[in-house]
Design a protein around this motif. Structure first.
Motif, PDB file in Angstrom:
ATOM      1  N   ALA A   1       0.943  -1.147  -0.085  1.00  0.00           N
ATOM      2  CA  ALA A   1      -0.068   0.027  -0.027  1.00  0.00           C
ATOM      3  C   ALA A   1       1.000   1.258  -0.048  1.00  0.00           C
ATOM      4  CB  ALA A   1      -0.918   0.077   1.297  1.00  0.00           C
ATOM      5  N   GLU A   2       1.833   1.046   0.580  1.00  0.00           N
ATOM      6  CA  GLU A   2       2.832   2.354   0.820  1.00  0.00           C
ATOM      7  C   GLU A   2       3.439   2.561  -0.441  1.00  0.00           C
ATOM      8  OE1 GLU A   2       5.699   2.474   4.441  1.00  0.00           O
ATOM      9  OE2 GLU A   2       4.328   0.653   4.749  1.00  0.00           O
TER      10      GLU A   2
ATOM     11  N   LEU B   1       2.425   1.892  -3.583  1.00  0.00           N
ATOM     12  CA  LEU B   1       1.392   2.328  -4.503  1.00  0.00           C
ATOM     13  C   LEU B   1       0.957   3.740  -4.252  1.00  0.00           C
ATOM     14  CD1 LEU B   1      -0.986  -0.939  -4.501  1.00  0.00           C
ATOM     15  CD2 LEU B   1       0.567  -0.070  -6.399  1.00  0.00           C
ATOM     16  N   ARG B   2       0.910   4.137  -2.987  1.00  0.00           N
ATOM     17  CA  ARG B   2       0.626   5.593  -2.704  1.00  0.00           C
ATOM     18  C   ARG B   2       1.727   6.507  -3.359  1.00  0.00           C
ATOM     19  NH1 ARG B   2       0.335   4.139   3.463  1.00  0.00           N
ATOM     20  NH2 ARG B   2      -1.756   2.890   3.315  1.00  0.00           N
TER      21      ARG B   2
ATOM     22  N   TYR C   1       2.066   6.303  -7.280  1.00  0.00           N
ATOM     23  CA  TYR C   1       0.881   6.764  -8.175  1.00  0.00           C
ATOM     24  C   TYR C   1       0.880   8.319  -7.881  1.00  0.00           C
ATOM     25  CZ  TYR C   1      -1.693   2.324  -8.242  1.00  0.00           C
ATOM     26  OH  TYR C   1      -2.087   0.970  -8.623  1.00  0.00           O
TER      27      TYR C   1
ATOM     28  N   GLU D   1      -3.460   4.474  -2.145  1.00  0.00           N
ATOM     29  CA  GLU D   1      -3.407   3.200  -2.742  1.00  0.00           C
ATOM     30  C   GLU D   1      -4.466   2.783  -3.728  1.00  0.00           C
ATOM     31  OE1 GLU D   1      -4.480   1.981   1.445  1.00  0.00           O
ATOM     32  OE2 GLU D   1      -3.631   3.549   0.329  1.00  0.00           O
ATOM     33  N   ASP D   2      -5.594   3.541  -3.527  1.00  0.00           N
ATOM     34  CA  ASP D   2      -6.915   3.349  -4.435  1.00  0.00           C
ATOM     35  C   ASP D   2      -7.051   4.419  -5.460  1.00  0.00           C
ATOM     36  OD1 ASP D   2      -7.572   5.261  -2.768  1.00  0.00           O
ATOM     37  OD2 ASP D   2      -9.552   4.545  -2.020  1.00  0.00           O
TER      38      ASP D   2
ATOM     39  N   ALA E   1      -2.255  -5.271  -5.960  1.00  0.00           N
ATOM     40  CA  ALA E   1      -2.432  -3.830  -6.184  1.00  0.00           C
ATOM     41  C   ALA E   1      -4.146  -3.822  -6.889  1.00  0.00           C
ATOM     42  CB  ALA E   1      -1.735  -3.480  -7.561  1.00  0.00           C
TER      43      ALA E   1
ATOM     44  N   PHE F   1      -7.005  -2.960  -4.388  1.00  0.00           N
ATOM     45  CA  PHE F   1      -7.273  -1.631  -3.833  1.00  0.00           C
ATOM     46  C   PHE F   1      -8.245  -0.751  -4.828  1.00  0.00           C
ATOM     47  CE2 PHE F   1      -3.016  -2.635  -1.875  1.00  0.00           C
ATOM     48  CZ  PHE F   1      -3.371  -2.465  -0.446  1.00  0.00           C
TER      49      PHE F   1
END
Length: 235
Positions: free
Chosen positions: A199-200, A202-203, A206, A211-212, A227, A230
């Motif tokens: 999640a970290e 992806l944050r 992106y 993360e979403d 991935a 989320f």
């Protein structure tokens, strides 16, 4: 597994020495992909935006203003190395964070093998930049070290889990044993590698701090079970 070609990739204007190093890294990544595909189920390459504009947006976020002219990672050695500093370390911290959670000895061996070479690549990039730490990046009134510090601060901010990233020159209290400001290798208070959760990561990649919420280098989001979990079904 295929997948769309990346957006905006260009041939960088590199000196022979830097080109030789980057070519070695690129060929090593072919081997990494081959090893991953032998070990775990594959999935298609996601759409990636590696355009100069994409890097320029992230650099603007990092320095807190719009750079003029826009940052171009393909323009010269220094900018290419700074762009290389921008992404790979995030993946490296992902391997560190994932390894304790893996149950399969085969998967653990794969991650350790990947981590050894990826950390070496990161060390080379940081060393090349450290050698130029006090050099100003043309045409900006910002040194190489200042760029790395600002990039690391941005990644910490987007990751939302405290200090897990450090630039090339830090307060002595953050250096090895709290005694030195030179920081050619980033590590925690015990000089161990930082780890990040999926999640970290992806944050950060992106560029949204969520993360979403795809964006940045992955305009349609990353692929893979974690991935995609989320994201909403229509993303």
């Amino acid at each position: 597994m295929g997948g769309p070609p990346p957006i905006g990739v260009q041939k960088a204007k590199l000196t022979p020495f830097i080109k030789d190093i980057i070519t070695q890294f690129a060929l090593q990544e072919f081997g990494h992909l081959r090893a991953i595909k032998k070990t775990v189920p594959g999935f298609p390459r996601p759409l990636m935006d590696l355009s100069a504009l994409s890097f320029a947006r992230v650099m603007n976020m990092a320095v807190g203003k719009i750079l003029v002219p826009p940052f171009d990672p393909y323009a010269d050695d220094i900018k290419y190395l700074l762009a290389s500093y921008l992404i790979p370390f995030v993946g490296l911290t992902g391997y560190v964070g994932a390894n304790p959670l893996l149950e399969s000895p085969i998967s653990k061996a794969l991650v350790v093998g990947l981590l050894g070479v990826e950390s070496g690549q990161d060390a080379v990039i940081r060393t090349l930049l450290y050698e130029r730490a006090l050099m100003k990046v043309f045409p900006y009134d910002i040194t190489v070290a200042e760029f790395t510090n600002k990039i690391s601060n941005l990644r910490n901010k987007l990751g939302k889990r405290g200090l897990k990233d450090e630039g090339l020159i830090v307060k002595p209290s953050l250096g090895a044993e709290g005694k030195i400001s030179g920081n050619v290798l980033a590590g925690n208070q015990d000089s161990l590698s930082y780890g990040r959760t999926p999640a970290e990561i992806l944050r950060i990649v992106y560029g949204s701090g969520r993360e979403d919420m795809p964006g940045g280098f992955y305009p349609r989001g990353a692929n893979g079970r974690i991935a995609r979990s989320f994201l909403q079904p229509d993303q």
